[in-house]
Write an enzyme that holds these catalytic residues in place. Structure first.
Site, short mmCIF file in Angstrom:
data_model
loop_
_atom_site.label_atom_id
_atom_site.label_comp_id
_atom_site.label_asym_id
_atom_site.label_seq_id
_atom_site.Cartn_x
_atom_site.Cartn_y
_atom_site.Cartn_z
N LYS A 286 -28.55 32.74 9.08
CA LYS A 286 -27.18 32.82 8.57
C LYS A 286 -26.86 34.29 8.32
O LYS A 286 -27.72 35.04 7.82
CB LYS A 286 -27.07 32.01 7.26
N SER B 99 -20.43 26.34 3.75
CA SER B 99 -20.21 27.58 4.45
C SER B 99 -21.20 27.84 5.59
O SER B 99 -20.92 28.67 6.47
CB SER B 99 -20.28 28.75 3.46
N SER C 292 -23.26 24.21 0.53
CA SER C 292 -23.12 24.92 1.81
C SER C 292 -24.26 24.72 2.81
O SER C 292 -24.13 25.12 3.96
CB SER C 292 -22.93 26.41 1.56
#
Lengths: 478, 483
Positions: free
Chosen positions: B75, B150, B174
């Site tokens: 990420k 997210s 997330s």
């Protein structure tokens, strides 16, 4: 003026003498090239996290114990939010609601009276960097070497009633933090700086007047001047029908005046909240006991001991305990020389201190270390040399790394106590100065000094003065 | 190759069926082939092939571990030295991190091959991945739907076979919500289990990194690499990391599962509820006992979260000021202009919204009513879970109230968007570990089962998920067009 009472409280920022910063491993040494002592944590890079330096905690606890304060078993770091280019994260990590050191006190001496000044709290925080506004063609430079340096902010009660008391408190605190070894006390480098809260009220009034805060004063002289100036300003303002407003002011040492920086309305809302990156600081009873055991003898106790154990007078005891290295030097000299403590004290507060002052040196940098001074004093004590010759020997030792004995032997300064040798010199001088002998014998005692001087000159100062006096007296009396 | 488990790939690498370079190249090719998904922000092709070569050497000399040579994607919230670390924001579009996050260091030490950096909502703020400066990510199961957020790029990449596994971070759901929407396995560890050092902070007291994988077994391997105490993170916890793989096969006989009635009330889509109920039945077949429980303060979780997370982020994001790194506006006339325009031009709408909310909540006169009150609520919620977890071993329910919604559907209604995190947010407030496990489909889109455990019970959660995956094949399904 005589109708007004002055009320002063001080906030003092002491830079803790840790090797690394309060929340990172970067070094804290002063004077490095700009931004060479700032790591990713100090620069507030994305993703970095603070880790508390345990040494800073230890130092705060030592301080708390020295002022007999309550040490918080649980204290919390908070974020103080404001934007400024030399504040890398956009917040300063400080302590707000739960500081590490609670209520304590410090006793000061003013005009022979002892007064107790309350200390409200002392809390740990990180310093910001420095903005440099010169030599950047209208732009500003940022040096973040200082960012993250550990500070202990010590906040007093509004207990001081004159600039003189404020200075006495500041000096006492300055002495204490150096004693404890938690701050180098260097005021030029900003290791010890002060904000003063000043207000005035009509004598007899219970409520405090509105205060102004004077920021960032970094010398004892300026604290006194800044406060006195501010007091005058406030009294004049009120007496001419005006009103003091709560504000932050800056002291201009060149113009010797304070001027407004920002008013209460313009003050920042710092939006303090507990820093979620740091755990609460837990101080156990065991840790406190451990620190207590390591606590050095404090100035007040040491001074008392010097008076009792060494028989020193107030002045010598005060001067010798004004710093720990000086007190240590004194005690080491007494031990090494085996001489009378008063002789040691007089030499250290006299000739040695004068020479250090002249050269701008601290005791720890003295060219004459304690074993060498002890060697010199031992020769005074055993009457190998006189005090006067000793000054000459000391001078030589200050310049060159030699022992007192080396100097005495090389220069033939050994004192002559042999009565025969002294007497024969006296005989010669009396014979050559019969007029003066007559004067003395007719009651003009002052002439005695003339003979002493002549004898000493003839013997190049090496005669034992006591012996000269004794023999001269006997001979002159006839 | 892109549907194999880590253990299968590790065996293939050791057997010489393929090299790490070949495996890496396969994934790099797929990333190019499916770049319309927009899952990656940066593909580190050269670096990946170099690392794969080094991994092949290690494999040849027998110094390898399970992750050596395995292609993984990170990420874009984790700092990677010398590689752009954007956090999904224009603010950091030019930012090359000067250091590696602890998590990245751990994967490097393990010899994993980083394929690139994954798309995400800007500064991890969002539930749909539509808040990224780099554009929305598409859900491989329905290209018109969001992947969740997210960690939307992470979920889409793993679901579409553009990485063997990925990392995500979870502040309010997330990891779990995108895992649920994309049909993969996602685990948010206990707060403090995985180091946050080098993970760009959104809300420090809630953020936690974790694995996003194709199975619980893979998650066990990836978490093993990520977990552990880090002296650089004061909030990481110094407690031993168990052998997660070794715990996978414990029997579930007698396991007590709590179903909070608040998780099954109004707002939960019936088709999602049906999938969750079916999954619970599978657990009953495995010997589990079901119990209804209550988390009475659950309805307070969303407001408390948006006060606390916003307050923390308002301070965390102050460092992005245009002074030292990241975006700086053109020709600032003075300091205020530098601040106002750099931040105004580089932060997106949702980030600004949360900074403003947080600044407001911390302001003089409002602090007690908002921030302190929210902290009290947080404690109440944690106590609710503590009480519940004394009654039962784990808690189960849905991860999200509905399946993945359409791109653009909720973007102009922040409140509705916030409400979609109702089941996940409370877990972050309590600091507990939780997983999303693929449990079926509704409207042809994946539905995740939420499994919540006690503090540091990751091994138990992985075990519970793995036992389910042994008797079901939801986690093995691939979206059409990505097989």
């Amino acid at each position: 003026m005589e109708n007004w009472e002055v009320v002063i409280g001080l906030e003092i920022h002491t830079q803790l003498a840790t090797k690394s910063k309060i929340f990172s491993g970067a070094a804290t040494a002063y004077g490095a090239a700009p931004n060479s002592q700032a790591c990713a944590v100090d620069l507030g890079f994305p993703g970095v996290l603070p880790v508390l330096n345990q040494e800073a905690v230890r130092m705060a606890v030592i301080f708390g114990m020295a002022i007999e304060a309550h040490i918080a078993p649980y204290s919390v770091f908070a974020r103080k939010n404001y934007f400024y280019p030399d504040l890398p994260k956009g917040y300063q990590i400080s302590q707000m609601d739960l500081p590490i050191v609670g209520i304590g006190h410090l006793d000061i001496d003013v005009d022979g009276e002892t007064k107790r000044i309350g200390i409200t709290r002392a809390h740990l925080e990180e310093d910001a960097g420095k903005s440099l506004h010169e030599n950047f063609q209208g732009l500003s430079g940022i040096d973040l070497n200082r960012a993250g340096t550990p500070l202990l902010e010590i906040v007093s009660e509004p207990d001081m009633r004159s600039a003189k008391e404020a200075v006495a408190y500041m000096r006492k605190l300055h002495e204490l933090v150096r004693y404890l070894g938690i701050c180098d006390g260097n005021m030029q480098e900003g290791s010890f700086r002060c904000d003063a809260n000043v207000s005035v009220r009509p004598k007899g009034q219970a409520e405090f007047g509105t205060r102004a805060e004077i920021k960032n004063i970094n010398s004892f002289k300026f604290v006194e001047k800044a406060i006195n100036h501010e007091v005058e300003r406030q009294i004049e303002l009120i007496e001419s029908g005006g009103r003091v407003v709560q504000e932050t002011r800056l002291y201009d040492s060149v113009k010797d005046e304070t001027r407004s920086m920002r008013s209460k309305e313009e003050a920042n809302d710092y939006r303090y909240f507990p820093d979620p990156d740091l755990l609460p600081v837990i101080i156990s009873e065991e840790f406190k006991a451990q620190i207590k055991a390591q606590l050095p003898e404090l100035p007040v106790a040491k001074k008392q001991r010097f008076k009792e154990v060494y028989g020193l007078d107030e002045d010598n005891a005060t001067q010798l305990t004004s710093s720990r290295p000086l007190a240590d030097y004194f005690e080491a000299t007494v031990a090494a020389s085996g001489c009378d403590a008063k002789l040691c004290a007089n030499w250290i507060t006299g000739d040695l201190s004068a020479a250090l002052n002249k050269a701008g040196l601290e005791i720890s940098d003295s060219p004459v270390n304690y074993p060498r001074l002890a060697g010199l004093l031992a020769r005074i004590s055993d009457e190998t040399i006189s005090g006067k010759i000793a000054k000459q020997v000391f001078e030589e030792m200050w310049q060159h790394p030699v022992s007192a004995d080396d100097v005495i032997n090389a220069k033939g300064l050994r004192q002559i106590s042999d009565s025969g040798a002294i007497e024969s010199i006296i005989d010669g001088i009396m014979a050559a100065n019969m007029d003066q002998v007559e004067q003395y014998r007719s009651g003009k005692d002052k002439v005695f000094g003339f003979f002493v001087g002549q004898v000493m000159r003839e013997m190049q100062g090496k005669a034992n003065p006591a012996e000269v006096n004794k023999r001269l007296m006997a001979k002159l009396k006839g | 190759m892109h549907t194999k488990t880590i253990i299968e790939l590790a065996q293939g690498l050791r057997a010489g069926d393929f090299s790490s370079v070949e495996l890496t190249q396969t994934f790099l090719n797929r990333i190019k082939q499916y770049d319309t998904l927009n899952a990656y922000i940066t593909v580190t092709e050269d670096l990946a092939l170099q690392t794969a070569q080094a991994a092949d050497l290690k494999l040849a000399t027998g110094e390898a571990n399970l992750l050596t040579g395995i292609p993984i994607a990170q990420k874009d919230i984790f700092c990677t030295q010398g590689v752009k670390t954007s956090c999904g924001s224009k603010m950091l579009d030019n930012f090359l991190a000067p250091y590696n996050a602890t998590v990245i260091e751990k994967f490097n030490t393990a010899g994993a091959v980083m394929l690139g950096k994954l798309n995400m909502d800007e500064f991890a703020m969002g539930s749909s991945n539509e808040n990224s400066y780099y554009g929305a990510v598409k859900n491989p199961w329905d290209l018109n739907a969001v992947p969740g957020g997210s960690s939307g790029g992470s979920a889409a990449a793993v679901a579409a076979g553009l990485a063997v596994c990925a990392t995500g971070t979870d502040t309010g759901g997330s990891i779990r919500q995108p895992a649920s929407h994309c049909g993969i396995t996602g685990l948010k560890p206990t707060y403090g289990r995985v180091s946050r050092y080098g993970m760009i902070a959104y809300a420090s007291s809630l953020d936690q990194g974790g694995p996003m994988t194709r199975s619980a077994e893979d998650a066990a391997i990836v978490l093993q690499a990520m977990a552990g105490f880090d002296p650089k993170d004061s909030t990481s916890v110094d407690c031993a990391v168990p052998d997660y793989l070794a715990g996978l096969n414990t029997s579930l006989q007698g396991l007590s599962i709590g179903l909070p009635k608040e998780f099954f009330g109004e707002g939960l889509a019936p088709d999602v509820a049906a999938v969750i109920e079916a999954a619970i039945k599978e657990y009953q077949k495995l010997g589990a006992i079901i119990k209804e429980i209550s988390i009475p303060n659950l309805n307070l979780a969303i407001p408390a979260y948006y006060v606390i997370a916003s307050a923390e982020c308002s301070a965390n994001l102050s460092r992005f000021d245009g002074v030292r790194f990241g975006y700086r506006c053109k020709d600032p006339v003075d300091l205020t202009d530098l601040y106002v325009r750099s931040r105004g031009e580089a932060f997106g709408k949702e980030v600004k919204r949360r900074i403003l909310m947080g600044t407001y909540a911390l302001s003089a006169g409002y602090y007690d009513a908002y921030y302190l009150k929210a902290q009290k609520v947080r404690r109440l919620i944690a106590e609710d879970f503590k009480r519940a977890l004394q009654e039962v071993d784990v808690i189960m329910g849905p991860v999200a109230p509905s399946v993945a919604f359409g791109i653009g559907e909720k973007i102009n209604n922040p409140i509705e968007m916030y409400l979609s995190d109702i089941y996940t947010i409370a877990i972050n407030l309590a600091g507990l570990p939780a997983m999303s496990v693929p449990a079926g489909f509704a409207q042809h889109k994946p539905v995740g089962l939420h499994i919540i455990g006690n503090y540091f019970a990751e091994q138990r959660l992985l075990n519970i998920a793995h036992q389910y995956q042994k008797i079901t094949d939801w986690h093995q399904k691939s979206p059409k067009g990505f097989e």
